[in-house]
Design a protein around this motif. Structure first.
Motif, short mmCIF file in Angstrom:
data_model
loop_
_atom_site.label_atom_id
_atom_site.label_comp_id
_atom_site.label_asym_id
_atom_site.label_seq_id
_atom_site.Cartn_x
_atom_site.Cartn_y
_atom_site.Cartn_z
N UNK A 233 0.72 -1.14 0.21
CA UNK A 233 0.09 0.10 -0.08
C UNK A 233 0.72 1.22 0.10
N UNK A 234 1.86 1.33 0.95
CA UNK A 234 2.69 2.62 0.96
C UNK A 234 3.47 2.68 -0.41
N UNK A 235 4.11 1.40 -0.75
CA UNK A 235 4.78 1.52 -2.26
C UNK A 235 3.89 1.90 -3.61
N UNK A 236 2.41 1.68 -3.24
CA UNK A 236 1.74 2.31 -4.26
C UNK A 236 1.28 3.98 -4.09
N UNK A 237 1.70 4.37 -2.89
CA UNK A 237 1.50 5.80 -2.44
C UNK A 237 2.78 6.43 -3.20
N UNK A 238 3.78 5.78 -3.31
CA UNK A 238 4.95 6.48 -3.97
C UNK A 238 4.72 6.94 -5.44
N UNK A 239 3.78 6.35 -6.08
CA UNK A 239 3.42 6.74 -7.58
C UNK A 239 2.32 7.53 -7.64
N UNK A 240 1.56 7.89 -6.38
CA UNK A 240 0.36 8.78 -6.48
C UNK A 240 0.77 9.86 -5.35
N UNK A 241 1.89 10.67 -5.48
CA UNK A 241 1.92 12.05 -4.61
C UNK A 241 2.60 11.72 -3.27
N UNK A 242 3.04 10.52 -3.16
CA UNK A 242 4.00 10.26 -1.89
C UNK A 242 3.23 9.57 -0.75
N UNK A 243 4.02 9.02 0.17
CA UNK A 243 3.40 8.24 1.40
C UNK A 243 3.19 9.35 2.32
N UNK A 244 2.21 8.82 3.41
CA UNK A 244 1.86 9.60 4.66
C UNK A 244 3.03 9.34 5.60
#
Length: 511
Positions: A233-244
């Protein structure tokens, strides 16, 4: 010291290769696409007008049913976007400050393990103990290790207040904030510092992992709930604006924190800080490596207390901050923060699924009229794809030991529904929930009051089944389906009840 050595040896180890190959990406994308079709297949059947019976009950039941399906679709979306950022080549050195806090009552033995690990981090840095503990042994330990102690007794704002107090007294370009229960690997900073070569990066987040998972059912279950989040999930956030940002072990650019007035003081201080940083235009990066291991709650009271704090804080953010900042954050970031801040509505969905079978069995008022066979046939494709995607996604779990079905995590999550409902009430009624550190040792005592709602559901389900068997309703397909649901609900509540009774027996407190 044994734990520190374990983290040092395994600190930067990560399961499998880091890059995501074309074949892997295509496989995940194909499974996710088929998974979405399975949700649509079930939805079209469920929403058919011929299945609606009592609209007043049908609407909340539909919300509860599709909440879980929608949650899976969100996770699948992140899985299909998995990305590991390219590590930049560092062109210069950065001055780094490491902040760790101490609160009253936190055990000295914990600091005796974590502080030497911080002092031993390889990259040049200065370590600061933000001390609100008041234990002279702790001050002496910090001095012996060359760690600078900043007096924080009486500083308001809990952890975030201490961080802001220390920011005003230090000057490092980069600030690592790490909780005192986390034992850092000596290579921690080596894994994150290069990403600050991009001047737009405001913070870098790493995996949050734990070394006390075997301590109890609650500890293992609470840890299991994080595996997917800190993996795909957090790895996916890398592609959409960055993690929390996760406050336990996040590395910030000082300039970024200063641009938003410092670390946010809030029940979910890390989430709010992250929100403000992204709203201010800063980017973030997620490094999927385990470079520290900390503590997860070991008993039900500590876990429930932590969840109450987080859930109340997230509802507060949803009701007050998201509307105000929604158009200051970018497209995918809006999606990410909106989804994250609504996560704890899962308590409402669980409560509906637990209560409606009981209502039906006693009253004969049902929301839907459908055969059991039809329900199962339409649900099987979703369940099959859910399992398949879950198994494939485990390729990106951060430790081989994390692989499996995480059933304990799911059961504890389902058992936390009363806490999530209480948090929603607190947020709406604006009840003040204090920011209290999660207990660092396993607590014991009479935890029976914590599971009275669970016992009520189990008693009501059994009583409803008996009542229905003695009534004319027993011959309806809908009745049999509700009896199955009520039976399943009893088993789903049982592990949480057992966890409470286990710690009651440990404490020997029957008062």
């Amino acid at each position: 010291m044994v734990r520190a050595m374990m983290v040092s040896r395994r600190g930067s180890a990560t399961a499998g290769r880091e890059r995501v190959g074309r074949a892997e990406r295509l496989l995940v994308a194909a499974l996710v696409f088929i998974g979405f079709q399975s949700v649509l297949y079930f939805a079209l059947w469920w929403l058919s007008p011929e299945h609606r019976k009592n609209l007043l009950i049908y609407i909340p039941l539909t919300f509860a049913t599709f909440w879980f399906l929608a949650e899976s679709c969100v996770y699948w979306t992140y899985f299909s976007l998995i990305h590991v950022p390219m590590r930049p080549r560092r062109t210069r050195d950065y001055s780094v400050d490491i902040f760790t806090t101490a609160a009253p009552g936190e055990p000295f033995e914990m600091f005796a393990e974590s502080l030497p690990a911080l002092a031993g981090i390889r990259y040049p840095h200065r370590t600061y103990l933000l001390d609100g503990n008041g234990d002279p042994r702790l001050a002496a330990l910090a001095g012996n290790l060359g760690i600078t102690r900043i007096e924080c007794t009486g500083v308001g704002g809990a952890k975030a207040g201490k961080i802001n107090h220390a920011l005003a007294r230090t000057d490092g370009e980069i600030v690592l904030v790490i909780d005192p229960d986390h034992i850092a690997a000596e290579g921690f900073l080596d894994e994150v510092i290069d990403y600050f070569e991009d001047p737009s990066v405001g913070f870098v987040q790493v995996v949050q992992a734990y070394y006390n998972q075997p301590a109890s059912f609650v500890a293992r279950a609470a840890a299991e709930q994080t595996y997917g989040f800190y993996g795909p999930i957090m790895m996916g956030m890398n592609r959409v604006g960055g993690p929390l940002a996760i406050g336990a072990n996040c590395t910030f650019r000082r300039k970024a924190l200063e641009s938003i007035g410092g670390h946010a003081v809030h029940l979910v201080e890390d989430f709010v800080t992250s929100l403000h940083l992204h709203a201010a235009g800063w980017k973030s990066r997620y490094v999927p490596k385990i470079v520290a291991r900390g503590l997860v709650p070991e008993d039900l009271r500590s876990y429930f207390g932590q969840q109450l704090k987080w859930a109340t804080g997230m509802f507060q953010v949803l009701f007050s901050m998201i509307p105000r900042l929604f158009f200051r954050i970018r497209g995918w970031e809006r999606f990410r923060y909106l989804i994250a801040s609504t996560y704890y509505f899962i308590g409402v969905a669980i409560a509906i699924n637990l209560l409606l079978p009981i209502i039906f069995l006693f009253t004969g008022i049902w929301a839907v009229e459908m055969p059991i066979r039809g329900y199962v046939i339409r649900l099987i494709p979703f369940v099959t794809l859910f399992i398949a995607i879950h198994l494939v996604s485990q390729r990106w779990m951060r430790d081989p030991a994390e692989r499996g079905f995480q059933l304990r995590g799911m059961l504890l999550k389902l058992g936390t529904w009363p806490i999530y409902l209480l948090a929603l009430y607190y947020a709406i009624a604006r009840v003040d929930v204090p920011y209290l550190p999660t207990a660092k040792n396993r607590q014991s005592g009479n935890f029976l009051p914590l599971v009275l709602p669970h016992l009520a559901i189990m008693f009501g389900s059994v009583a409803g089944i008996v009542w229905a068997l003695l009534s004319p309703l027993r011959d309806f397909d809908g009745t049999r389906l509700m009896m199955v649901f009520a039976t399943v609900n009893c088993f789903l509540m049982l592990p949480t009840v057992v966890a409470a009774l286990t710690d009651w027996r440990r404490g020997g407190d029957t008062s």
